[in-house]
Enzyme design. Sequence first.
Site, PDB file in Angstrom:
ATOM      1  N   HIS A  82      14.717  22.843  73.376  1.00  0.00           N
ATOM      2  CA  HIS A  82      15.700  23.133  71.867  1.00  0.00           C
ATOM      3  C   HIS A  82      15.540  21.406  71.084  1.00  0.00           C
ATOM      4  O   HIS A  82      15.977  21.455  69.735  1.00  0.00           O
ATOM      5  CB  HIS A  82      17.116  23.549  71.894  1.00  0.00           C
ATOM      6  CG  HIS A  82      17.706  24.408  70.520  1.00  0.00           C
ATOM      7  ND1 HIS A  82      18.289  24.655  70.602  1.00  0.00           N
ATOM      8  CD2 HIS A  82      16.139  23.991  70.114  1.00  0.00           C
ATOM      9  CE1 HIS A  82      17.782  25.663  69.355  1.00  0.00           C
ATOM     10  NE2 HIS A  82      16.748  25.243  68.711  1.00  0.00           N
ATOM     11  N   ASP A 113      22.097  30.225  68.587  1.00  0.00           N
ATOM     12  CA  ASP A 113      21.756  29.820  69.663  1.00  0.00           C
ATOM     13  C   ASP A 113      23.202  30.280  70.174  1.00  0.00           C
ATOM     14  O   ASP A 113      24.040  30.683  69.815  1.00  0.00           O
ATOM     15  CB  ASP A 113      21.746  28.112  69.425  1.00  0.00           C
ATOM     16  CG  ASP A 113      21.621  27.396  70.438  1.00  0.00           C
ATOM     17  OD1 ASP A 113      22.009  27.798  71.682  1.00  0.00           O
ATOM     18  OD2 ASP A 113      21.079  27.029  70.728  1.00  0.00           O
ATOM     19  N   HIS A 138      24.858  27.899  72.475  1.00  0.00           N
ATOM     20  CA  HIS A 138      25.500  26.369  71.994  1.00  0.00           C
ATOM     21  C   HIS A 138      24.700  25.611  70.895  1.00  0.00           C
ATOM     22  O   HIS A 138      24.278  25.948  70.275  1.00  0.00           O
ATOM     23  CB  HIS A 138      24.575  25.652  72.982  1.00  0.00           C
ATOM     24  CG  HIS A 138      24.596  26.087  74.418  1.00  0.00           C
ATOM     25  ND1 HIS A 138      23.689  26.472  75.230  1.00  0.00           N
ATOM     26  CD2 HIS A 138      25.086  26.042  75.815  1.00  0.00           C
ATOM     27  CE1 HIS A 138      23.427  27.665  76.134  1.00  0.00           C
ATOM     28  NE2 HIS A 138      24.361  26.879  76.218  1.00  0.00           N
ATOM     29  N   ASP A 185      24.606  23.078  70.363  1.00  0.00           N
ATOM     30  CA  ASP A 185      23.192  21.149  70.458  1.00  0.00           C
ATOM     31  C   ASP A 185      23.740  20.724  69.230  1.00  0.00           C
ATOM     32  O   ASP A 185      22.955  19.366  69.121  1.00  0.00           O
ATOM     33  CB  ASP A 185      22.006  21.807  70.401  1.00  0.00           C
ATOM     34  CG  ASP A 185      21.531  23.298  71.246  1.00  0.00           C
ATOM     35  OD1 ASP A 185      22.360  23.271  72.829  1.00  0.00           O
ATOM     36  OD2 ASP A 185      20.591  23.669  71.181  1.00  0.00           O
ATOM     37  N   HIS A 203      18.268  18.185  74.357  1.00  0.00           N
ATOM     38  CA  HIS A 203      18.566  19.691  73.864  1.00  0.00           C
ATOM     39  C   HIS A 203      19.674  19.898  73.752  1.00  0.00           C
ATOM     40  O   HIS A 203      19.716  21.406  73.369  1.00  0.00           O
ATOM     41  CB  HIS A 203      17.877  20.662  74.715  1.00  0.00           C
ATOM     42  CG  HIS A 203      18.187  21.075  76.392  1.00  0.00           C
ATOM     43  ND1 HIS A 203      17.820  22.064  77.408  1.00  0.00           N
ATOM     44  CD2 HIS A 203      19.449  20.655  77.258  1.00  0.00           C
ATOM     45  CE1 HIS A 203      18.820  22.341  77.609  1.00  0.00           C
ATOM     46  NE2 HIS A 203      20.031  21.449  77.788  1.00  0.00           N
ATOM     47  N   ASP A 222      16.540  30.286  69.807  1.00  0.00           N
ATOM     48  CA  ASP A 222      17.223  29.604  71.011  1.00  0.00           C
ATOM     49  C   ASP A 222      17.033  31.037  72.006  1.00  0.00           C
ATOM     50  O   ASP A 222      18.149  32.088  71.094  1.00  0.00           O
ATOM     51  CB  ASP A 222      18.684  28.949  71.218  1.00  0.00           C
ATOM     52  CG  ASP A 222      18.449  28.351  72.722  1.00  0.00           C
ATOM     53  OD1 ASP A 222      17.581  28.912  73.614  1.00  0.00           O
ATOM     54  OD2 ASP A 222      18.639  27.148  73.322  1.00  0.00           O
ATOM     55  N   ASP A 240      18.774  31.742  74.709  1.00  0.00           N
ATOM     56  CA  ASP A 240      19.972  32.107  75.338  1.00  0.00           C
ATOM     57  C   ASP A 240      21.122  32.773  74.831  1.00  0.00           C
ATOM     58  O   ASP A 240      21.764  32.607  74.656  1.00  0.00           O
ATOM     59  CB  ASP A 240      20.295  30.673  76.080  1.00  0.00           C
ATOM     60  CG  ASP A 240      21.189  29.597  75.350  1.00  0.00           C
ATOM     61  OD1 ASP A 240      21.302  29.985  74.746  1.00  0.00           O
ATOM     62  OD2 ASP A 240      20.776  28.559  75.923  1.00  0.00           O
ATOM     63  N   GLU A 276      12.776  27.741  74.463  1.00  0.00           N
ATOM     64  CA  GLU A 276      13.968  27.864  75.804  1.00  0.00           C
ATOM     65  C   GLU A 276      13.582  29.158  76.455  1.00  0.00           C
ATOM     66  O   GLU A 276      14.345  29.132  77.534  1.00  0.00           O
ATOM     67  CB  GLU A 276      15.624  27.674  75.497  1.00  0.00           C
ATOM     68  CG  GLU A 276      15.993  26.543  75.000  1.00  0.00           C
ATOM     69  CD  GLU A 276      15.881  25.149  75.911  1.00  0.00           C
ATOM     70  OE1 GLU A 276      15.977  25.922  76.919  1.00  0.00           O
ATOM     71  OE2 GLU A 276      16.788  24.417  75.256  1.00  0.00           O
TER      72      GLU A 276
HETATM   73 MN    MN Z   1      19.883  25.298  72.294  1.00  0.00          MN
END
Ligand code: MN
Length: 356
Positions: free
Chosen positions: A122, A145, A147, A149, A162, A253, A255, A298
């Site tokens: 990312h 996402d 997260h 980031d 990332h 992302d 994830d 990712e």
């Molecule tokens: Mn990310």
Amino acid sequence: MSLRSSFARLLRKQADAALQLPKAAHAVALLGAPFSRGQKRRGVDHGPAALRAAGLVERLAGLGCQVYDSGDLSFTQVPNDELYNNRVSYPRSVGLANQVLADAVSRAVAAGHSCVTIGGDHSLAVGSISGHARQCPHLGVIWVDAHADINTPLTTPSGNLHGQPVSFLLRELQDKMPQLPGFSWIKPCLSASDIVYIGLRDVDPAEYYILKNYDIQYFSMREIDRLGIQKVMERTFEHLMGRRQRPIHLSFDIDAFDPSLAPATGTPVLGGLTYREGMYITEEIHNTGLLSAVDMVEVNPLLGASPEEVTATARLAVDVLAACFGQTREGAHTAFDELPTPSSPDESDREEQVRI
Ligand SMILES: [Mn+2]
């Protein structure tokens, strides 16, 4: 059997006829970004190959997109790329790769294409959003996402870039940003009000401080539980486009999804998006007609516990991108304006009709 095959033939004729109609094909530029230096695990640089193997190009073409596949960008390894501040890994490699990507995305958008960047980790969003903003300075970002980031190089717990891309892009954070080797080319192109997060569930203390103190709009998994995904999307568009329409940059992302759906990724977190929530998010973004660039990042084919896990993760990423470009769960994405009638068999179907 014969009924089915004659029906299939009719469908095919319909499709052929539709292809002859003059229609404005949606032009999509596809950029492979096999880059992994924004984190320390091996394998995320094989993401573009996994997405292509899962049929990405064919899926987009099947939706009527004109796909301009530029293949994979090649990124130069920077030798002696030492830690910044004893903490941040591969700053020069990440800075240089993003510079290359920014130029490529900027060219694609200037050519009138919607740009799809497939990563890669990312950290690539630094280049992809910078390049997009060169052509569309008023863009809004939807960041899906687990997260945020948004650590700065001075707050990062892991040292991985990332986990920091957003901090390089936000104007408001620039007095908190050190000069990182490799990053001098970047001009921050977003204000805190230009980005909306969806799907957060693993946010570091400094990130939480930034989200709250800079008044950044986010919908964590808790808000999705509370409001439902439909309200979340409504509020996302209201926030970004309440006053005026603008091009959308979607940074997705994998994830963000629950690890049961997307296991082949570097930093999975329990309690993520369902398949249906992911599809709803991207269908709604497509429906605005304003999607101008997408990152899909990712997917790490070396981290699946089995080949099935890798395939499932890559297919999920392809489903997300297909929904971005018009795949709908209700159907009706290809032209079909007349049902066949049994009373008007044509020459080629006569033999089968007799058999029926
Ligand atoms: Mn990310």
